[in-house]
Every structure is written in structure tokens, then in C-alpha cells.
Design a protein around this motif. Structure first.
Motif: not given
Length: 345
Positions: A117-120, A146-148, A224-227
Motif C-alpha cells: 500500500l502506497d497512498p503517497l 468511485i468507491g474502494g 485504510q490505504k496505508g497512510a
């Protein structure tokens, strides 16, 4: 509790609309509707049954709309959230003019292993590529779920894939990912695909989060996206700067619009660049399938989903159908595979 048969007999039923959602993991909405029709026909062979499979903008929406319109599933090669190439399916509706796209299939959280996971740096570039492919196939109306999302880039990748230029102070194109938006100096939309600018975008959005701040995209959905906590602050600053440049260069204040924080700011990106209209997923689906027209001169509506629980009331497909029927005074029966927590709330 009275049976469907006794209710039908009591109200001398002549016409029934059957409008269920899919029973997730078990059976499609279309096949649910067919099964209900078979049951009705066994006891009321002269009843007119109108099958209207539905969805709420989440899982199964693409297939439901394609099946219900005699459309087809297509596939495009796109850039995944971490830059990898992958095939992603999308829907071509039977009207020949409307494409249905689920961003989760191009830039979704489920496409990224938990340890990567890499939200950046995750990007919505692939969503732009699939829109471009649909444009090249002469589609000019879009329904986008646009979910998920795995992304937090405000739709920057999407709009770059469609030709817009997001430039730093040296006139260089920004790299992919939400973190790079802190370096945005100028937006050039002169090269944005003119076909996209002339198209209509309906965005299935079921959250009202603003772009930035304690209730914004980064703070609420970033973890939840890894941040990490530090990343959340970094991404929030980047999106805030992005919003300021959009306001200056495009004249749109997306940070003040409810839903702009959906999908890592993708909701705001659609509004700013493509004049996207945010609506609840269930209302988009029900309008697309023409539910109001189907409800004319109807005696009974049957809907349902795999499990009815406390979440059903929050604009899930059965409640959306029931609300449309209530306006017309039509009784509604809900058939559920199971009953979950607080289903009576």
C-alpha cells in the motif's frame, strides 16, 4: 407474516415490478428477479411481471446495468494504482452512448497487496486511460463508481491521462501520486481531451466528506490505504495546495463542495476538470434503468438484497426502490437471504 401469495391475492395484483439488488457472492440481480418471477407465475400465472435488476453504485453495478440494457462488458489495458499494467473491464450500455466504469477496477484498494500500500504515490492514471478508451469508442455519457480507491491524488492522474498538464515551478510535469501535488504550480487544460470536456459524467458518490481537514479524504480514508499519521498530514497539505491552485487557475472551489473528498479527492477532481455531477449511487442506477417509468400502474414492488441489516437504510438499493414506490403509494416486499444486525432499525 402473510405470504407473497396471500398479499398478491388480497390486492388483486395485476402488475408486479421485481427490482432486487444482487445477493452478493451468491446470485446476480437478474437471476434473483427471474427466480421471483417464477414463484409468482406458479400461483398467479396471469400476473404481469416486470423485471428491473438494480444496484446501488457498489459491487455489481457494472454487471447489473450492462445486463439490464442489453449492453456488453469490454476490457482495456490500463495503468494500475502502482504503475503496473493490467486489464480492467468496463461496461458499454445498450444505448451505444453510455459507458459504466468502476474506478476500483483500475485504481482500487483491492488491487494492491497489503504490504505494498502506497497512498503517497498511488495513481488514478488508469481511470483516465479507460475513459479515453471509451471516448475513442464514441461514448459520451459516463457513469463512474468511485468507491474502494487505493489513491489519494485528487484525480490528478486521471486528468493527466486525459491530456491536462499539472506543472511544477520549472514547467515540468508532476510525477504520479498525491504527495507530488504539493509542488503544483500551474494547471494547463488547453491540452485536455476535448471529447472529455464535451461529455457528461455522473459520479456515484455516497459520502459527503470535504477534500481537506479532519473530515477530509486523507484523514478519514488515508489510514485504510496505508497512510501513517505523518502521511495523512502530508497528503492533506498536498490536497489543500492542489485545491488552491485549482481555485486560482480553474475558478472552482472544490474544497467547499460536499463529496469532493470521496475516493482520495477523486470526487473533487471530476467536479473541477470535467464538470462531474456527484449523486448517490442508487439514484444514478434507478434513473438509468428508468425505475419511475416502470412503476406506473403497478400493484406491488418486490425488491431485496443478500442481507438486510442496519446499513440497508443508508441508500442501499432496496431502500432506494422502496422510496420511489412509496411516493406512488405502492406496497413493497423485501426478500432477503439473511437478516443482519439491527435490521429493524
Amino acid at each position: 407474516m402473510p405470504s407473497v401469495y396471500s398479499i398478491c391475492y388480497y390486492i388483486h395484483i395485476m402488475k408486479v415490478v421485481i427490482a432486487p439488488d444482487s445477493y452478493k457472492g451468491s446470485i446476480s440481480a437478474l437471476n434473483v428477479a427471474r427466480a421471483v418471477e417464477n414463484g409468482i407465475k406458479k400461483v398467479l400465472p396471469n400476473a404481469e411481471c416486470v423485471i428491473v435488476p438494480t444496484a446501488d453504485g457498489g459491487d455489481g453495478t457494472l454487471e447489473t446495468l450492462v445486463e439490464g440494457s442489453d449492453g456488453e462488458i469490454r476490457s482495456s489495458k490500463v495503468t494500475g494504482p502502482l504503475g503496473e499494467k493490467r486489464n480492467a473491464k468496463w461496461g458499454a450500455l445498450g444505448d451505444g452512448n453510455t459507458a459504466v466504469i468502476e474506478m476500483a477496477l483500475t485504481s482500487g484498494l483491492a488491487l494492491v497487496p497489503e504490504n505494498r500500500l502506497d497512498p503517497l504515490n498511488a495513481t488514478t492514471f488508469g481511470l483516465g486511460e479507460i475513459i479515453s478508451d471509451a471516448l475513442s469508442n464514441n461514448f459520451r455519457k459516463f457513469i463512474i463508481g468511485i468507491g474502494g480507491s487505493a489513491t489519494n491524488d485528487g484525480g490528478a492522474g486521471m486528468i493527466q491521462a486525459l491530456g491536462a498538464r499539472l506543472l511544477d515551478s520549472n514547467g515540468e510535469e508532476l510525477p504520479q501520486g498525491g504527495a507530488s501535488l504539493i509542488n503544483l504550480d500551474h494547471i494547463d487544460i488547453s491540452t485536455l481531451d476535448s471529447r472529455a470536456k464535451a461529455s457528461d459524467f455522473l459520479i456515484a458518490c455516497d459520502v459527503n466528506n470535504p477534500l481537506c481537514g479532519p473530515e477530509g479524504a486523507s484523514a478519514i480514508y488515508g489510514p485504510q490505504k496505508g497512510a501513517t499519521t505523518r502521511m495523512v498530514k502530508q497528503l492533506d497539505r498536498a490536497l489543500s495546495h492542489y485545491a488552491k491552485i485549482i481555485h486560482r487557475d480553474l475558478g472552482v472551489n472544490i474544497n467547499s463542495i460536499p463529496g469532493s473528498g470521496a475516493a482520495g479527492g477523486l470526487g473533487g477532481g471530476f467536479i473541477a476538470f470535467l464538470n462531474g455531477k456527484l449523486r448517490t449511487g442508487v439514484d444514478i442506477v434507478l434513473d438509468t434503468i428508468g425505475i419511475d417509468e416502470h412503476l406506473k400502474d403497478v400493484s406491488l414492488v418486490i425488491t431485496g438484497e443478500g442481507q438486510m441489516d442496519f446499513q440497508t437504510i443508508y441508500d442501499k438499493a432496496p431502500i432506494g426502490v422502496a422510496r420511489r414506490a412509496k411516493v406512488r403509494g405502492i406496497p413493497v416486499i423485501g426478500i432477503s437471504g439473511s437478516l443482519g444486525k439491527n435490521f429493524t432499525d
